[in-house]
Design an enzyme around this catalytic site. Structure first.
Site, PDB file in Angstrom:
ATOM      1  CD  GLU A 193     -52.039 -33.402 -15.286  1.00  9.33           C
ATOM      2  OE1 GLU A 193     -50.799 -33.312 -15.155  1.00  9.33           O
ATOM      3  OE2 GLU A 193     -52.503 -34.266 -14.792  1.00  9.33           O
ATOM      4  CB  CYS A 207     -62.592 -35.782 -15.988  1.00 10.91           C
ATOM      5  SG  CYS A 207     -61.951 -35.402 -14.408  1.00 10.91           S
ATOM      6  CB  CYS A 214     -56.990 -28.871  -4.880  1.00 11.71           C
ATOM      7  SG  CYS A 214     -58.569 -28.763  -3.958  1.00 11.71           S
ATOM      8  CB  CYS A 218     -58.223 -34.774   0.099  1.00 10.45           C
ATOM      9  SG  CYS A 218     -60.053 -33.991   0.219  1.00 10.45           S
ATOM     10  CB  CYS A 221     -56.289 -35.689  -3.372  1.00 13.25           C
ATOM     11  SG  CYS A 221     -56.607 -34.840  -5.147  1.00 13.25           S
ATOM     12  CB  CYS A 438     -60.275 -40.793  -9.338  1.00 12.73           C
ATOM     13  SG  CYS A 438     -61.018 -40.129  -7.939  1.00 12.73           S
TER      14      CYS A 438
END
Length: 466
Positions: A193, A207, A214, A218, A221, A438
């Site tokens: 994305e 972005c 990932c 975190c 996230c 975000c």
């Protein structure tokens, strides 16, 4: 998005280190999978069978997890402060300069393209003309038919020996505030994305993602819930920016800024990210200003130092806590690279950078890192580091217990920082109604990276069970 920590080396096919688990049918609300783990960060390699996931380990300690959905959070795992972490290597990669028998053009920087063109028997001037049509002159060529003005024999060679596209467009979603989320399909069927964020002041930002998923885990996230599927190649990163300009420049105006804050930890994919950024700032190509191309990191210190030495682009560091205790929990990378080491590295490295400021990102989590004491500690932490601070509202999603700080709390926090001499900005959420804000990118599968156990002093703030 980019925030998080790889605690697993590349998967090794040994009896003691690999468990393959096949998810059961969707009618079952949760599938319990035995596995051993080294740490709580996962690298999930991509398989053709979508439900086949591998877990690497070298510990003999065993536990189990349930495969969560958005309505069912994964069980909480606790990690010990003194756990030893491996060095951060390359992880699973998908390095393809060639697509089939053809060379992928956007996988090369200009010097490499020039060398390849000459190896095919053509002058270097043809390489420059091709480069400008790929990235400049408002052409952003996707195929041979868009290469007007090039030598006929050169075009014939390109059609036989090169490939233009690394991505396939899947969908474009538009949020109520005008933010666009672009979904791309990769050659291996995985989806990434990219977000385009218009601004009334004439600055539009793309972005870009640097990985599929990932490894950082975190806790705030959504992308981290996926684990890491693989790194993106330089071509797959660059083409996100090319597509954004090609598809949306007419609607949102010139795209002037690039942030590596999409899916993935950019500096876990250092080689391809630095190369992609180099292509983006080339004056004969996309010609983004180096100051307007920002690479973000959760704090991989050796890779951060390499980036500062090799790239002219801007750096952002996801800080998000003012104590090791909190950062160890919400950003497990801190267990390997502590706050003190991270900040002292920046303090030393930036002595050699002229007129350069690092951007600190601080996602504000209600009751966790938004106290006045946190603000005062943050002032002390960044002393001696040329910097700006972005205070970012947490964007809720079903993969996290956290809540956003109130507007009043964010303003109070900002005012303390400003009074302490910091340059500080409040960043509003953009695109959250399309999961484009975000920390909201990606689509975790049936099996997700685990949530870590909430420290006792924060359990009341999050209303979580002990």
């Amino acid at each position: 998005m980019e925030m998080g920590c790889l605690w697993m080396r590349r998967v090794r096919l040994t009896a003691n280190s690999l468990f393959l688990a096949m998810a059961s049918s969707s009618s079952s609300p949760a599938t319990t999978l035995p596995y051993t783990y080294r740490h709580s960060l996962f690298s999930f390699p991509s398989f053709k069978t979508p439900h086949l996931i591998s877990f690497a380990s070298s510990y003999r300690r065993s536990t189990s997890i349930s495969t969560p959905s958005c309505s069912s959070a994964s069980p909480l795992l606790s990690l010990q402060e003194d756990d030893n972490f491996p060095d951060f290597g390359g992880g699973e990669s998908y390095k393809k300069l060639e697509k089939g028998s053809k060379v992928l053009l956007k996988g090369m920087n200009y010097a490499e393209l020039q060398e390849w063109v000459q190896s095919q028997g053509f002058r270097s001037g043809q390489a420059l003309m091709l480069w400008k049509r790929l990235y400049g002159d408002n052409i952003w060529a996707h195929d041979i038919d868009e290469l007007e003005g090039l030598n006929k024999d050169f075009k014939k060679m390109l059609s036989e020996h090169s490939e233009f596209r690394a991505l396939s467009l899947k969908d474009i979603l538009t949020a109520s505030d005008g933010t666009r989320k672009i979904l791309f399909v990769l050659d291996d069927g995985l989806v990434i994305e990219t977000v385009v964020i218009p601004c009334d002041r004439g600055r539009t930002t793309v972005c870009v993602s640097s990985q599929v998923g990932c490894a950082m885990n975190c806790q705030f996230c959504y992308t981290g819930r996926m684990g890491l599927r693989r790194h993106l190649t330089a071509a797959e990163i660059v083409e996100q920016a090319v597509y954004a300009r090609r598809l949306l420049s007419g609607d949102v105006g010139p795209i002037t800024n690039v942030v590596f804050m999409g899916m993935g930890e950019p500096l876990h994919n250092t080689e391809n990210v630095i190369k992609a950024a180099d292509i983006m700032v080339d004056e004969q190509g996309l010609h983004f200003s180096p100051r307007k191309v920002t690479i973000s990191t959760s704090g991989l210190v050796p890779q951060l130092k390499r980036f500062l030495h090799e790239s002219k682009c801007a750096l952002a560091v996801s800080l998000n806590a003012t104590t090791d205790e909190v950062r160890n929990w919400i950003m497990p990378i801190n267990r390997k690279y502590k706050l003190g080491l991270l900040l002292e590295t920046l303090r030393e490295e930036l002595k050699f950078k002229h007129n350069y400021k690092v951007l600190f990102e601080y996602v504000m989590l209600a009751g966790i890192n938004d106290s006045i004491e946190d603000a005062k500690r943050l002032i002390d932490l960044v002393k001696g580091i040329p910097c700006k601070i972005n205070l970012i509202s947490f964007n809720p999603h079903c993969g996290s217990y956290f809540r956003p700080s109130s507007d009043e709390k964010m303003i109070e926090f900002r005012n303390v920082l400003a009074k302490g001499g910091c340059t500080v900005f409040l960043r509003l959420s953009r695109g959250d109604d399309q999961m484009a804000a975000c920390g909201q990118l990606g689509k975790p599968g049936t099996i997700q990276a685990p949530l870590l156990r909430v420290p006792e002093q924060f359990q009341m703030a999050l209303n979580t069970p002990v």
